[in-house]
Design a protein around this motif. Sequence first.
Motif, PDB file in Angstrom:
ATOM      1  N   LYS A   1      -9.939  -0.680   6.378  1.00 38.88           N
ATOM      2  CA  LYS A   1      -9.083  -1.337   5.375  1.00 38.88           C
ATOM      3  C   LYS A   1      -9.343  -2.838   5.385  1.00 38.88           C
ATOM      4  CE  LYS A   1      -6.932   2.716   5.782  1.00 38.88           C
ATOM      5  NZ  LYS A   1      -7.459   3.335   6.998  1.00 38.88           N
TER       6      LYS A   1
ATOM      7  N   HIS B   1      -1.759   6.216   6.056  1.00 40.39           N
ATOM      8  CA  HIS B   1      -2.066   6.510   4.660  1.00 40.39           C
ATOM      9  C   HIS B   1      -1.748   7.939   4.270  1.00 40.39           C
ATOM     10  CE1 HIS B   1      -3.899   2.570   3.887  1.00 40.39           C
ATOM     11  NE2 HIS B   1      -3.522   2.873   2.680  1.00 40.39           N
TER      12      HIS B   1
ATOM     13  N   ALA C   1       2.987   3.105   2.783  1.00 45.45           N
ATOM     14  CA  ALA C   1       2.018   3.536   3.802  1.00 45.45           C
ATOM     15  C   ALA C   1       2.353   2.935   5.167  1.00 45.45           C
ATOM     16  CB  ALA C   1       0.616   3.136   3.368  1.00 45.45           C
TER      17      ALA C   1
ATOM     18  N   SER D   1       1.058   5.498   0.460  1.00 48.65           N
ATOM     19  CA  SER D   1       0.462   6.648   1.143  1.00 48.65           C
ATOM     20  C   SER D   1      -0.121   7.622   0.114  1.00 48.65           C
ATOM     21  CB  SER D   1       1.548   7.346   1.966  1.00 48.65           C
ATOM     22  OG  SER D   1       1.310   8.727   2.049  1.00 48.65           O
TER      23      SER D   1
ATOM     24  N   ASN E   1      -7.500  -0.942   0.223  1.00 45.88           N
ATOM     25  CA  ASN E   1      -7.385   0.098   1.258  1.00 45.88           C
ATOM     26  C   ASN E   1      -8.380   1.241   1.055  1.00 45.88           C
ATOM     27  OD1 ASN E   1      -6.107   0.999  -1.009  1.00 45.88           O
ATOM     28  ND2 ASN E   1      -4.328   1.848   0.037  1.00 45.88           N
TER      29      ASN E   1
ATOM     30  N   TRP F   1       0.826  -1.203   0.000  1.00 45.09           N
ATOM     31  CA  TRP F   1       0.000   0.000   0.000  1.00 45.09           C
ATOM     32  C   TRP F   1       0.868   1.265   0.000  1.00 45.09           C
ATOM     33  CZ3 TRP F   1      -4.051  -1.582   4.303  1.00 45.09           C
ATOM     34  CH2 TRP F   1      -4.790  -2.674   3.821  1.00 45.09           C
TER      35      TRP F   1
ATOM     36  N   ASP G   1      -2.868   5.493  11.098  1.00 46.10           N
ATOM     37  CA  ASP G   1      -4.243   5.069  10.797  1.00 46.10           C
ATOM     38  C   ASP G   1      -4.856   4.321  11.974  1.00 46.10           C
ATOM     39  OD1 ASP G   1      -3.650   6.066   8.288  1.00 46.10           O
ATOM     40  OD2 ASP G   1      -4.521   4.361   7.211  1.00 46.10           O
TER      41      ASP G   1
ATOM     42  N   ASN H   1      -6.663   1.066  -5.586  1.00 46.25           N
ATOM     43  CA  ASN H   1      -6.888   1.052  -4.139  1.00 46.25           C
ATOM     44  C   ASN H   1      -7.987   0.059  -3.761  1.00 46.25           C
ATOM     45  OD1 ASN H   1      -4.904   2.961  -3.762  1.00 46.25           O
ATOM     46  ND2 ASN H   1      -6.324   4.663  -3.903  1.00 46.25           N
TER      47      ASN H   1
END
Length: 525
Positions: free
Chosen positions: A206, A162, A148, A142, A234, A140, A169, A231
């Motif tokens: 998520k 993120h 991230a 950011s 997430n 993932w 998060d 995405n």
Amino acid sequence: MSEWWRDAVLYQVYPRSFADSNGDGVGDLAGITARLDHLAWLGVDGLWLSPVHPSPNADWGYDVADYVGVDPALGTLADLDALIAGADARGIRVLLDLVPNHTSVEHPWFVDARSSRDAPHRDWYVWADPKPDGAPPNNWVSGFLGPAWELDTRTDQSYLHHFLVEQADLNWWHDAVRDEFDRILRFWFDRGVAGFRIDVCHMIVKDRLLRDNPPLTGGEHWMDRLGGQRNEYNGCRPEVHDVLRRWRGVGDDYDPPRLFLGETHVFDVDQIVSFYGQGDELQLAFNFLFVFAPFEAAALRAVVEQAEAHLPAHATPCWTMGNHDVSRYVTRWCEGDPQRVRAALVLLLGLRGTAVLYYGDELGMPDTDVPADRLLDPVSARFQPFLNRDAARTPMPWNAEPGGGFTVPGVEPWLPVGDLGRCNVADQQADPNSTLHLTRDLLALRRALPALQRGAYATWPAPDGVWAWRRGEHVLVAVNLTGEPTRLPDVEGTVRVATDRARDGERVAGTLTLGPWAAAVLTLA
Ligand code: NOJ
């Protein structure tokens, strides 16, 4: 008026930049209260305040350290109560900004969480082991680019962020987090807060298995391509909707029901629509396809037609031309040209749905040149010259005096003031031809004409580069988004408000002529 927001005009205030009441160069809550008469005179229905909570300001308030407090730089809880009361006395409602995706790493919950794997708040955040080779737990990215995940050597696990590493998060799978946010909502609703704008609302829950995101397919909107991946795991997870329904339940316990306006930063109309649920999730979801479309008739019309076609009957569209994260529409769309600015205002305020103005929009305030050595936003510093959020966050120009009426003369404002001679409230208030008066008159017209409030949208035939639409049966909005004069045939009616104010009241019999970048709202008869 339980659905007061349906045809409302909301006004986003960036608190640090609206008005400085104590001469420290930073805008504050008492400053906003002192300027409520301007907002009442303008005729807005509600304010949305960007975050006012205590924050170390790694991301200027979007890194919250206490959800039920007020940042001392902005004032006190009593100042916020006074602002809400003052707004209420003028028929203006106040929305706050809820930042549920992440907290500041300085929030006591995270300070506790990172202290040990057994800490009481450990599971309030998302922790995972790095890969055996030390790589982040998954792929993932950011929103501000880069992984991230941040490895926290104290406990040898990575936490999810993120946005900045200073923004950890929250784990929305954890019941304690959900319960805590219910309490936070009620705390503010009990104080008279009319609702919340919800930061990155589509991302809060998520994938529980933290699965890798798949590669791009190639069909994505350009904004969705920035991170280089889809995405899938997430963002826009089905469980986000459970949380929104739960919040809506909390808000619906109040009279009037509290408003949830989502920063649904998604670029697919069906995803936007999904956040309205069955009328049981958000009441309003921002449409960022509009913000990021070019200032061209065909492109903007397509966004609006698509939204109108996809939104169910219970859902109200929500339009804005910008906010504290993007270049101001005056610069981005209009290249600073006052004619285009006026056309843009007619366009926004003639659409069906809720309109959100960003402070200064009513004046045609452009971006301010913020030199690299004055940048305060780390994201701008990282991405300049491609992104400069500070340029859209500079002080409101109230007058042409030193300090711009924002702060006392001689005090350095936290961000530089723009060209005061070019654009300020006092000068425009004195000039009935000004952009400020145009905005005010458009707001008054929305109140006066029921068709501009709830009337259905229907595209009206127009030449290339021109966008015209009917609202209800008897109102026509026409916007010439070209530098050439144009003509619309078969128009019988009266100009109510035009960008060229000399035309207000003009009778049109047969052909509506519009000059370059001119626009008008007419009643048809
Ligand atoms: C969206 C906010 O509008 C922006 O200012 C912020 O940086 C990110 N969310 C992270 O909270």
